[in-house]
Design a protein around this motif. Structure first.
Motif, PDB file in Angstrom:
ATOM      1  N   ALA A 142      44.000  47.656  45.491  1.00  0.00           N
ATOM      2  CA  ALA A 142      44.514  46.930  44.326  1.00  0.00           C
ATOM      3  C   ALA A 142      45.758  46.126  44.689  1.00  0.00           C
ATOM      4  O   ALA A 142      45.942  44.988  44.227  1.00  0.00           O
ATOM      5  N   LYS A 143      46.622  46.697  45.547  1.00  0.00           N
ATOM      6  CA  LYS A 143      47.812  45.959  45.990  1.00  0.00           C
ATOM      7  C   LYS A 143      47.429  44.802  46.898  1.00  0.00           C
ATOM      8  O   LYS A 143      48.058  43.744  46.885  1.00  0.00           O
ATOM      9  N   PHE A 144      46.398  45.000  47.698  1.00  0.00           N
ATOM     10  CA  PHE A 144      45.888  43.893  48.516  1.00  0.00           C
ATOM     11  C   PHE A 144      45.393  42.763  47.628  1.00  0.00           C
ATOM     12  O   PHE A 144      45.645  41.574  47.902  1.00  0.00           O
ATOM     13  N   CYS A 145      44.693  43.123  46.540  1.00  0.00           N
ATOM     14  CA  CYS A 145      44.228  42.123  45.575  1.00  0.00           C
ATOM     15  C   CYS A 145      45.405  41.359  44.976  1.00  0.00           C
ATOM     16  O   CYS A 145      45.362  40.129  44.846  1.00  0.00           O
ATOM     17  N   MET A 146      46.501  42.077  44.626  1.00  0.00           N
ATOM     18  CA  MET A 146      47.702  41.425  44.099  1.00  0.00           C
ATOM     19  C   MET A 146      48.301  40.480  45.129  1.00  0.00           C
ATOM     20  O   MET A 146      48.701  39.359  44.821  1.00  0.00           O
ATOM     21  N   ALA A 147      48.356  40.948  46.380  1.00  0.00           N
ATOM     22  CA  ALA A 147      49.019  40.178  47.431  1.00  0.00           C
ATOM     23  C   ALA A 147      48.326  38.858  47.697  1.00  0.00           C
ATOM     24  O   ALA A 147      48.976  37.827  47.877  1.00  0.00           O
ATOM     25  N   ILE A 148      46.991  38.854  47.748  1.00  0.00           N
ATOM     26  CA  ILE A 148      46.264  37.613  48.058  1.00  0.00           C
ATOM     27  C   ILE A 148      45.851  36.860  46.806  1.00  0.00           C
ATOM     28  O   ILE A 148      45.442  35.703  46.897  1.00  0.00           O
ATOM     29  N   GLY A 149      45.919  37.502  45.642  1.00  0.00           N
ATOM     30  CA  GLY A 149      45.551  36.847  44.384  1.00  0.00           C
ATOM     31  C   GLY A 149      44.126  37.173  43.981  1.00  0.00           C
ATOM     32  O   GLY A 149      43.244  37.387  44.824  1.00  0.00           O
ATOM     33  N   LEU A 150      43.882  37.182  42.666  1.00  0.00           N
ATOM     34  CA  LEU A 150      42.544  37.490  42.161  1.00  0.00           C
ATOM     35  C   LEU A 150      41.501  36.485  42.636  1.00  0.00           C
ATOM     36  O   LEU A 150      40.348  36.849  42.893  1.00  0.00           O
ATOM     37  N   GLU A 151      41.906  35.230  42.762  1.00  0.00           N
ATOM     38  CA  GLU A 151      40.946  34.208  43.169  1.00  0.00           C
ATOM     39  C   GLU A 151      40.404  34.468  44.574  1.00  0.00           C
ATOM     40  O   GLU A 151      39.193  34.440  44.805  1.00  0.00           O
ATOM     41  N   ALA A 152      41.302  34.737  45.513  1.00  0.00           N
ATOM     42  CA  ALA A 152      40.879  35.014  46.883  1.00  0.00           C
ATOM     43  C   ALA A 152      40.137  36.336  46.976  1.00  0.00           C
ATOM     44  O   ALA A 152      39.177  36.466  47.746  1.00  0.00           O
ATOM     45  N   PHE A 153      40.555  37.337  46.214  1.00  0.00           N
ATOM     46  CA  PHE A 153      39.890  38.645  46.249  1.00  0.00           C
ATOM     47  C   PHE A 153      38.459  38.538  45.734  1.00  0.00           C
ATOM     48  O   PHE A 153      37.528  39.112  46.320  1.00  0.00           O
ATOM     49  N   ALA A 154      38.282  37.796  44.626  1.00  0.00           N
ATOM     50  CA  ALA A 154      36.935  37.632  44.079  1.00  0.00           C
ATOM     51  C   ALA A 154      36.024  36.942  45.082  1.00  0.00           C
ATOM     52  O   ALA A 154      34.835  37.264  45.199  1.00  0.00           O
ATOM     53  N   LEU A 155      36.557  35.992  45.831  1.00  0.00           N
ATOM     54  CA  LEU A 155      35.760  35.291  46.831  1.00  0.00           C
ATOM     55  C   LEU A 155      35.248  36.247  47.895  1.00  0.00           C
ATOM     56  O   LEU A 155      34.146  36.083  48.414  1.00  0.00           O
ATOM     57  N   LEU A 156      36.025  37.256  48.234  1.00  0.00           N
ATOM     58  CA  LEU A 156      35.586  38.247  49.216  1.00  0.00           C
ATOM     59  C   LEU A 156      34.427  39.082  48.691  1.00  0.00           C
ATOM     60  O   LEU A 156      33.681  39.671  49.472  1.00  0.00           O
ATOM     61  N   LEU A 157      34.279  39.146  47.357  1.00  0.00           N
ATOM     62  CA  LEU A 157      33.155  39.857  46.745  1.00  0.00           C
ATOM     63  C   LEU A 157      32.007  38.912  46.437  1.00  0.00           C
ATOM     64  O   LEU A 157      31.019  39.325  45.823  1.00  0.00           O
ATOM     65  N   GLY A 158      32.125  37.652  46.817  1.00  0.00           N
ATOM     66  CA  GLY A 158      31.066  36.675  46.578  1.00  0.00           C
ATOM     67  C   GLY A 158      31.144  36.000  45.230  1.00  0.00           C
ATOM     68  O   GLY A 158      30.151  35.410  44.793  1.00  0.00           O
ATOM     69  N   LEU A 159      32.310  36.044  44.546  1.00  0.00           N
ATOM     70  CA  LEU A 159      32.462  35.416  43.233  1.00  0.00           C
ATOM     71  C   LEU A 159      33.461  34.271  43.314  1.00  0.00           C
ATOM     72  O   LEU A 159      34.456  34.366  44.033  1.00  0.00           O
ATOM     73  N   ARG A 160      33.221  33.194  42.585  1.00  0.00           N
ATOM     74  CA  ARG A 160      34.126  32.044  42.545  1.00  0.00           C
ATOM     75  C   ARG A 160      34.778  31.976  41.169  1.00  0.00           C
ATOM     76  O   ARG A 160      34.085  31.805  40.163  1.00  0.00           O
ATOM     77  N   ILE A 161      36.115  32.124  41.135  1.00  0.00           N
ATOM     78  CA  ILE A 161      36.856  32.089  39.873  1.00  0.00           C
ATOM     79  C   ILE A 161      38.087  31.212  40.055  1.00  0.00           C
ATOM     80  O   ILE A 161      38.412  30.800  41.172  1.00  0.00           O
ATOM     81  N   LYS A 162      38.792  30.929  38.975  1.00  0.00           N
ATOM     82  CA  LYS A 162      40.058  30.203  39.002  1.00  0.00           C
ATOM     83  C   LYS A 162      41.140  31.100  38.416  1.00  0.00           C
ATOM     84  O   LYS A 162      41.027  31.553  37.276  1.00  0.00           O
ATOM     85  N   ASP A 163      42.168  31.384  39.201  1.00  0.00           N
ATOM     86  CA  ASP A 163      43.255  32.243  38.746  1.00  0.00           C
ATOM     87  C   ASP A 163      44.474  31.978  39.610  1.00  0.00           C
ATOM     88  O   ASP A 163      44.348  31.829  40.825  1.00  0.00           O
ATOM     89  N   SER A 164      45.671  31.892  38.987  1.00  0.00           N
ATOM     90  CA  SER A 164      46.883  31.528  39.727  1.00  0.00           C
ATOM     91  C   SER A 164      47.777  32.704  40.075  1.00  0.00           C
ATOM     92  O   SER A 164      48.794  32.526  40.741  1.00  0.00           O
ATOM     93  N   SER A 165      47.442  33.927  39.611  1.00  0.00           N
ATOM     94  CA  SER A 165      48.311  35.073  39.891  1.00  0.00           C
ATOM     95  C   SER A 165      48.263  35.416  41.371  1.00  0.00           C
ATOM     96  O   SER A 165      47.200  35.397  41.994  1.00  0.00           O
ATOM     97  N   LYS A 166      49.444  35.718  41.918  1.00  0.00           N
ATOM     98  CA  LYS A 166      49.511  36.054  43.340  1.00  0.00           C
ATOM     99  C   LYS A 166      50.876  36.637  43.658  1.00  0.00           C
ATOM    100  O   LYS A 166      51.887  36.138  43.196  1.00  0.00           O
ATOM    101  N   GLY A 167      50.920  37.688  44.450  1.00  0.00           N
ATOM    102  CA  GLY A 167      52.180  38.275  44.892  1.00  0.00           C
ATOM    103  C   GLY A 167      52.336  39.723  44.472  1.00  0.00           C
ATOM    104  O   GLY A 167      51.661  40.217  43.562  1.00  0.00           O
ATOM    105  N   LEU A 168      53.249  40.411  45.171  1.00  0.00           N
ATOM    106  CA  LEU A 168      53.522  41.823  44.905  1.00  0.00           C
ATOM    107  C   LEU A 168      54.729  41.978  43.989  1.00  0.00           C
ATOM    108  O   LEU A 168      55.541  41.071  43.847  1.00  0.00           O
ATOM    109  N   SER A 169      54.855  43.160  43.406  1.00  0.00           N
ATOM    110  CA  SER A 169      55.984  43.465  42.527  1.00  0.00           C
ATOM    111  C   SER A 169      56.965  44.375  43.247  1.00  0.00           C
ATOM    112  O   SER A 169      56.550  45.293  43.965  1.00  0.00           O
ATOM    113  N   PRO A 170      58.287  44.159  43.080  1.00  0.00           N
ATOM    114  CA  PRO A 170      59.263  45.051  43.700  1.00  0.00           C
ATOM    115  C   PRO A 170      59.441  46.378  42.966  1.00  0.00           C
ATOM    116  O   PRO A 170      60.179  47.236  43.424  1.00  0.00           O
ATOM    117  N   HIS A 171      58.751  46.569  41.827  1.00  0.00           N
ATOM    118  CA  HIS A 171      58.902  47.780  41.009  1.00  0.00           C
ATOM    119  C   HIS A 171      57.521  48.242  40.567  1.00  0.00           C
ATOM    120  O   HIS A 171      56.826  47.543  39.845  1.00  0.00           O
TER     121      HIS A 171
END
Length: 696
Positions: free
Chosen positions: A385-414
């Motif tokens: 789940a943290k890997f998904c946050m780090a690369i963003g939902l868009e890139a993570f979905a692509l690794l599962l074979g799905l194409r989406i549009k999403d701008s969230s990306k990055g980890l949280s310090p808390h």
């Protein structure tokens, strides 16, 4: 447009105290001071210094960039963003002077250095230690009226005292580039880039290892010499030509060298010389430049021939809301089990339930990360789940074979998790630099302690009926894709109107988590810590054993391959029929891709089958792939028994029907005898009969 710490900012026509042509880096938009803080790094020219006790009394030293802070009123800043008077660029994990080290595993690279007094990693640790107190109080430091003086005072109070300019640079670089310790590294990629072939260095001390005739014997390579080497090799390289022959002919015909007898003591030998005393290359230098300017596999193909090089050398080409005002300032993580049981791949049986880990942002209410495990909640699923946050939902979905549009990306310090697997060390990044600054563990059995994510988890209604279960009919990866689809539906359909800041209401396009995210992100209210894709892979994905062969890389019985030059080089390093045990990074819920490290760089490999297969097969999970591999191994063993029995059965049946042995005949010495005319006529008739024709 996404603005967070480290986002490059330019004002094409200038704006307020922002100059045109200068790249600034966004640091913070403060809700306390109502000011926005930017920094630019001024490149200073090299300067000449004199060291009294140094061997070289005068040196030209590159100066470190000078960090300069610029501030704007928050209202002016947001007006400029909306009016398009300032533009943004893509965030980087490295400062401009270290762009050449982007994506490189610097820890492994430094570990390869031998006989060093102090490693680069130890020096970087010292830099991080010196700014540690400042980083932990970064918000107050940046909100201070005079942050430079505060940082300088901190430098002077260190034991021993630190250089003020250097410590300021380290602090601002660390904050601006994703709190990435590698951003404090040294520009080692620029070492040795001086022009060795220029006339200025032609008469320098002899470079290279000392030869048998002395350390200064021979000539340094010049541009003219290198051109002769290239042209001479191109003319003489052919199938069957040895390195010795090519070098000898080049010295004789291209460099004009001759041979003569030399007598040293009682030894008398032939050696090369040039009648006019002009420089010529030694054999090692000659083939150094050959291999530098000609691709190695082409050199081998030229010498051995295309067919032999392809078969022997060249690799195969086939076969959480009040306490948070910025995005990702605080994130809650929790797991739930999918009610529907996944279908087994081999027999279609009901498999253990799928556990889904979800990370939800407190400020926007958006689900920004998702991970999976089967049968139970694991630390690996939290890392996913943290890997998904780090690369963003868009890139993570692509690794599962799905194409989406999403701008969230990055980890949280808390981070906030319960006291389950998410609070264990297995859920943390392998790299300490990417671990959260604050880890908050809730009390046991206290769901309200992380109510943001708990309220958004699916609920299972209870009843008084007999025990029952739901069968999904989907495989593990199909169920995982379905849960990702539900996450996207939640982010776009959920009403989170209570989270809308009245100051930004006119900028919120939709009353959904996605709408809140877009509004806050557009004005830089984002505390995301940027992580490069390669670093995210190394820090969060599972590391599993694999086998590297000349035909590709085998993981759980599946072959992976890439046409990238780096992977072709890796395949070329494996001898014929050799198998090398290696480690690869995998996304355990879907083995469509794996990541293989070669020479400190990651290579993405794709699954490859010798026959056309459906997407269902390519998207197996790691557990499914291992199960299928074991299943096929058992079938192959059973087929071996079948094969041996089939040989005996068919031979016995054949003999019973024909009276002949299936493998008849005896070996006789000499050549077959054809005999006379009658024997030749008999052979002709036998040939016509075997062909189905009647002899005349």
């Amino acid at each position: 447009m996404s603005i967070a710490a480290g986002t490059p900012i330019v004002a094409p026509k200038g704006f307020k105290n922002l100059a045109a042509g200068v790249t600034y880096y966004f640091l913070r938009s403060s809700p306390k001071t109502e000011r926005v803080t930017l920094v630019d790094f001024v490149v200073r020219p090299p300067k000449e210094v004199v060291y009294a006790k140094a061997k070289i009394p005068k040196r030209t030293v590159a100066q470190l960039p000078l960090p300069v802070l610029t501030r704007l009123l928050r209202s002016d800043w947001e007006d400029a963003i909306w009016a398009g008077k300032v533009l943004t660029g893509d965030r980087k994990s490295m400062p401009p002077w270290l762009e050449g080290l982007e994506g490189v595993d610097l820890v492994a690279l430094d570990a390869a250095r031998k006989d060093v007094v102090k490693s680069h990693q130890d020096r970087v640790d010292g830099k991080v230690f010196s700014i540690h107190a400042l980083v932990n109080d970064a918000e107050n430091v940046l909100d201070n009226d005079e942050p430079e003086k505060l940082i300088n005072r901190h430098a002077r109070n260190q034991m021993p005292p630190q250089n003020e300019t250097r410590l300021r640079l380290n602090f601002f670089v660390y904050i601006a580039f994703g709190r990435n310790r590698n951003a404090l590294h040294y520009p080692t990629h620029q070492i040795g880039h001086w022009d060795r072939l220029s006339a200025e260095h032609a008469n320098d001390a002899k470079r290279g290892a000392p030869g048998v005739k002395g350390a200064e014997h021979g000539y340094n390579a010049t541009a003219e010499m290198v051109e002769k080497i290239k042209s001479s090799y191109a003319r003489r390289a052919e199938v069957g030509a040895t390195d010795e022959k090519i070098y000898e002919d080049a010295l004789t015909h291209d460099f004009g060298c001759k041979t003569r007898w030399f007598k040293r003591g009682h030894e008398e030998t032939l050696d090369w010389y040039h009648p006019l005393g002009e420089p010529f290359p030694q054999k090692g230098a000659y083939f150094y430049y050959v291999n530098k300017f000609f691709r190695p596999h082409l050199v081998q193909a030229t010498r051995l021939g295309r067919n032999r090089a392809r078969s022997k050398i060249k690799p195969f080409l086939g076969t959480f809301t009040e306490s948070a005002w910025n995005l990702l300032q605080r994130v809650e993580a929790d797991a739930y089990f999918v009610v529907d049981l996944p279908r087994g791949y081999i027999e279609g049986s009901d498999l253990p339930p799928l556990a889904v880990v979800v990370c939800r942002d407190t400020a926007s209410g958006k689900k920004v990360g998702i991970g999976f495990s089967q049968g139970g909640e694991t630390g690996s699923a939290y890392r996913m789940a943290k890997f998904c946050m780090a690369i963003g939902l868009e890139a993570f979905a692509l690794l599962l074979g799905l194409r989406i549009k999403d701008s969230s990306k990055g980890l949280s310090p808390h981070e906030i998790t319960d006291r389950g697997p998410g609070a264990t060390s297995t859920a943390l990044s392998r790299d300490p630099a990417f671990r959260p600054v604050i880890r908050e563990g809730t009390q046991s059995h206290s769901g309200q302690a992380k109510a943001i994510v708990e309220t958004s988890n699916p609920k299972t209604p209870s009843d008084d009926e007999a025990p029952s279960f739901r069968r999904s009919g989907l495989t593990v990866i199909e169920l995982a894709c379905r849960e990702l689809g539900k996450l996207l539906e939640f982010n776009e359909a959920t009403n989170v109107a209570s989270r809308v800041d009245p100051e930004l209401e006119h900028k919120v396009p939709r009353l959904s988590p996605n709408g809140i995210w877009e509004a806050l992100d557009s004005v830089g209210r984002n505390d995301a810590v940027l992580v490069a894709f390669e670093e995210a892979v190394r820090a969060y994905l599972d590391l599993v054993p694999a086998v590297l062969t000349r035909g590709g890389l085998m993981v759980a019985g599946r072959k992976y391959y890439s046409k990238a030059d780096a992977f072709q080089e890796a395949l070329g390093s494996v001898a014929e029929k050799q198998e090398t045990e290696v480690k690869v990074y995998v996304l355990s819920c879907c083995l469509r891709h794996v990541w293989f490290e070669w020479n400190h760089h990651l290579i993405q490999l794709d699954v490859r089958y010798p026959i056309a297969v459906s997407r269902l097969v390519k998207d197996m999970s790691l557990a499914e792939a291992l199960e299928y591999h074991q299943h096929m191994a058992a079938r192959i063993a059973a087929h071996d028994n079948h094969r041996r029995a089939a040989h005996a059965h068919i031979e016995e049946d054949f003999k019973a029907q024909t009276g002949m042995s299936l493998n008849s005949g005896t070996r006789t010495r000499g050549r077959p005898k054809r005999g006379g005319a009658a024997a030749r006529q008999e052979a002709k008739e036998a040939k016509e009969t075997a062909a189905g024709r009647q002899a005349a």
